[in-house]
Design an enzyme around this catalytic site. Structure first.
Site, PDB file in Angstrom:
ATOM      1  N   ARG A  99      74.031  53.924  20.729  1.00 14.96           N
ATOM      2  CA  ARG A  99      74.511  54.995  21.626  1.00 14.96           C
ATOM      3  C   ARG A  99      73.427  55.980  22.056  1.00 14.96           C
ATOM      4  O   ARG A  99      73.341  56.322  23.236  1.00 14.96           O
ATOM      5  CB  ARG A  99      75.690  55.741  21.002  1.00 14.96           C
ATOM      6  CG  ARG A  99      76.947  54.913  20.834  1.00 14.96           C
ATOM      7  CD  ARG A  99      77.316  54.172  22.086  1.00 14.96           C
ATOM      8  NE  ARG A  99      78.618  53.535  21.984  1.00 14.96           N
ATOM      9  CZ  ARG A  99      79.005  52.530  22.748  1.00 14.96           C
ATOM     10  NH1 ARG A  99      78.189  52.036  23.654  1.00 14.96           N
ATOM     11  NH2 ARG A  99      80.198  52.008  22.622  1.00 14.96           N
ATOM     12  N   ASP A 120      87.632  50.755  30.769  1.00 19.17           N
ATOM     13  CA  ASP A 120      87.504  52.222  30.780  1.00 19.17           C
ATOM     14  C   ASP A 120      86.455  52.699  31.779  1.00 19.17           C
ATOM     15  O   ASP A 120      86.717  53.565  32.617  1.00 19.17           O
ATOM     16  CB  ASP A 120      87.114  52.737  29.375  1.00 19.17           C
ATOM     17  CG  ASP A 120      88.263  52.611  28.371  1.00 19.17           C
ATOM     18  OD1 ASP A 120      89.425  52.743  28.779  1.00 19.17           O
ATOM     19  OD2 ASP A 120      87.973  52.379  27.176  1.00 19.17           O
ATOM     20  N   SER A 130      89.308  46.323  22.346  1.00 16.02           N
ATOM     21  CA  SER A 130      88.174  47.097  22.824  1.00 16.02           C
ATOM     22  C   SER A 130      86.966  46.599  22.048  1.00 16.02           C
ATOM     23  O   SER A 130      86.947  46.630  20.819  1.00 16.02           O
ATOM     24  CB  SER A 130      88.429  48.580  22.553  1.00 16.02           C
ATOM     25  OG  SER A 130      87.234  49.292  22.748  1.00 16.02           O
ATOM     26  N   ASP A 179      82.164  57.640  19.866  1.00 15.84           N
ATOM     27  CA  ASP A 179      81.139  57.501  20.902  1.00 15.84           C
ATOM     28  C   ASP A 179      81.063  58.708  21.829  1.00 15.84           C
ATOM     29  O   ASP A 179      79.981  59.080  22.276  1.00 15.84           O
ATOM     30  CB  ASP A 179      81.369  56.206  21.696  1.00 15.84           C
ATOM     31  CG  ASP A 179      81.102  54.981  20.840  1.00 15.84           C
ATOM     32  OD1 ASP A 179      80.257  55.086  19.937  1.00 15.84           O
ATOM     33  OD2 ASP A 179      81.729  53.932  21.063  1.00 15.84           O
TER      34      ASP A 179
HETATM   35  N1  ARG Z   1      83.757  52.270  14.704  1.00 10.83           N
HETATM   36  C1  ARG Z   1      82.463  51.885  15.139  1.00 10.83           C
HETATM   37  C2  ARG Z   1      81.607  53.083  15.380  1.00 10.83           C
HETATM   38  O1  ARG Z   1      82.113  54.131  15.633  1.00 10.83           O
HETATM   39  C3  ARG Z   1      82.513  50.986  16.349  1.00 10.83           C
HETATM   40  C4  ARG Z   1      83.225  51.491  17.552  1.00 10.83           C
HETATM   41  C5  ARG Z   1      82.949  50.583  18.679  1.00 10.83           C
HETATM   42  N2  ARG Z   1      83.761  50.764  19.830  1.00 10.83           N
HETATM   43  C6  ARG Z   1      84.569  49.824  20.321  1.00 10.83           C
HETATM   44  N3  ARG Z   1      85.169  50.096  21.429  1.00 10.83           N
HETATM   45  N4  ARG Z   1      84.781  48.676  19.742  1.00 10.83           N
HETATM   46  O2  ARG Z   1      80.414  52.990  15.308  1.00 10.83           O
END
Ligand code: ARG
Length: 397
Positions: free
Chosen positions: A95, A15, A173, A124
């Site tokens: 993040r 991405d 991912s 995110d």
């Molecule tokens: N669902 C989790 C969160 O929102 C992890 C997301 C992580 N992203 C990924 N591309 N694996 O905190």
């Protein structure tokens, strides 16, 4: 005359890699500066991202934020027993820090726009946007704005000489920091699909874990782990070593359906060996040193803290206020917890603390420090209203 310079929060993944040419070709920026923030990804990941960033972007930064991540984001999460829908949260903790490091680069580079590679479906995007917008930066999110699919991205990447590391049959991912690794997407999007063993890299399958148990001792000071088996360590090295040791025993896997901020349910797989062990120990120690009232109230505070942290709302004034309450309770969370790791599980063996609100002389069946007869008077009053109700019911029959 183009739009000048833009700073991209970069991971080296598909991405964010396609974002580099897109920001120029599609959005008209002249210069793309990539920023990788090291929050404990594996060294190969950081190296690969650095190489790719240097090759594809006009300038690249790799920022080592590992200790800062531990002291500013993981420490509060430990103290708050930070977990979301039953698993130790990880991505959401990193993040805000990643975003802040990108903001710092934007300031240094004199840029007024930043970009990220988040889709319009996940959490995110909101966590990043919140921090960027709090700093008055323009946000560009090509994957979200152009409604891109991974298939389109793979083809675009191939046409732009961007090395694609995602195999078409394993298009997971993945997000990784030293507290947790998450795997989602691809075939995992079918919640009934059984994940292949190789999505996990930090943990062995519990079935293949060693046949003999391993004991460990963690010491906490002020609610934070400071030593492992009697050896004092920095937070980051303690977490790394525990990831290794508990991962070897298959501790800390999760596969669950999660409610995202926007309301979408998603299937997520996680591995977080150190987090599982540390949070298990921390909760146990709190149970020894905090009062019943504190524990009950703190459970509500922890839940609210976790919700705000999951949402990435770290500038929310309530977040700061909850941290102040939590910090105050943690002053007494000192002591050691012994545990055993075995075939995917972590189990408490014992605990000790100079701040324990526990007295064996008081509680012991053999002790005489309390006259047992004192309880008789209490018992006479105990549940008196409910007892009366039972009497009334009988009378009316
Ligand atoms: N669902 C989790 C969160 O929102 C992890 C997301 C992580 N992203 C990924 N591309 N694996 O905190």
């Amino acid at each position: 005359m183009g739009k000048g310079k833009i700073i991209l929060a970069y991971s080296g993944g598909l991405d964010t890699s396609v974002c580099i040419p897109l920001l120029k070709e599609h959005y008209g920026y002249d210069e793309v500066v990539t920023v990788v923030v090291h929050v404990g990804q594996r060294d190969e990941e950081i190296e690969a991202a650095k190489k790719k960033g240097e090759q594809l972007a006009d300038r690249h930064y790799t920022i080592d934020a590992r200790e800062k991540f531990v002291s500013c984001h993981i420490a509060p999460a430990i103290k708050a027993n930070g977990s979301y829908e039953g698993y130790p949260m990880g991505t959401s903790l990193a993040r805000p820090l990643i975003a802040e490091e990108v903001v710092n680069v934007a300031k240094k580079e004199g840029a007024s726009a930043v970009a990220h590679g988040c889709t319009g479906k996940g959490n995110d995007q909101l966590r990043f946007d919140f921090i960027f917008r709090s700093h008055d930066l323009d946000v560009v999110a090509p994957i979200r704005e152009m409604n891109l699919t991974r298939e389109w991205e793979i083809e675009y990447a191939e046409n732009h000489n961007i090395p694609v590391s995602v195999a078409k049959d394993k298009p997971w991912s993945i997000d990784e920091n030293c507290w947790s690794r998450s795997i989602e997407g691809g075939k995992l999007e079918d919640p009934s699909f059984h994940p292949p063993e190789d999505i996990y890299v930090w943990t062995v399958s519990p079935a293949k874990a060693p046949g003999s148990p391993e004991t460990i001792r963690i010491e906490f000071s002020g609610g934070f782990p400071v030593s492992l088996d009697g050896k004092r360590m920095t937070g980051y090295s303690l977490i790394s070593e525990l990831n290794h040791r508990a991962g070897r025993h298959g501790v800390g896997r999760n596969d669950l359906i999660e409610d995202r901020i926007l309301g979408l349910k998603a299937r997520e797989c996680y591995e977080h060996p150190a987090a599982t062990v540390i949070l298990t120990a921390h909760r146990d120690l709190e149970q020894l040193v905090l009062s019943r009232q504190e524990l009950a109230f703190k459970r509500m505070v922890d839940d609210k803290w976790s919700e705000l942290a999951y949402m990435g709302l770290v500038y929310e004034p309530l977040y700061e206020a909850l941290n102040a309450f939590i910090d105050r309770t943690q002053e007494r969370v000192n002591g050691t917890v012994d545990m055993v790791l075995y075939k995917g599980s972590v189990r408490i063996l014992g605990r000790a603390s100079p701040d324990a609100l526990y007295s064996s002389t008081l509680v012991s069946f053999d002790g005489t420090a309390i006259d047992q007869c004192d309880a008789i008077g209490v018992s006479n009053y105990y549940g008196i209203q409910a007892r009366m109700l039972q009497k009334n019911k009988k009378r009316k029959k």
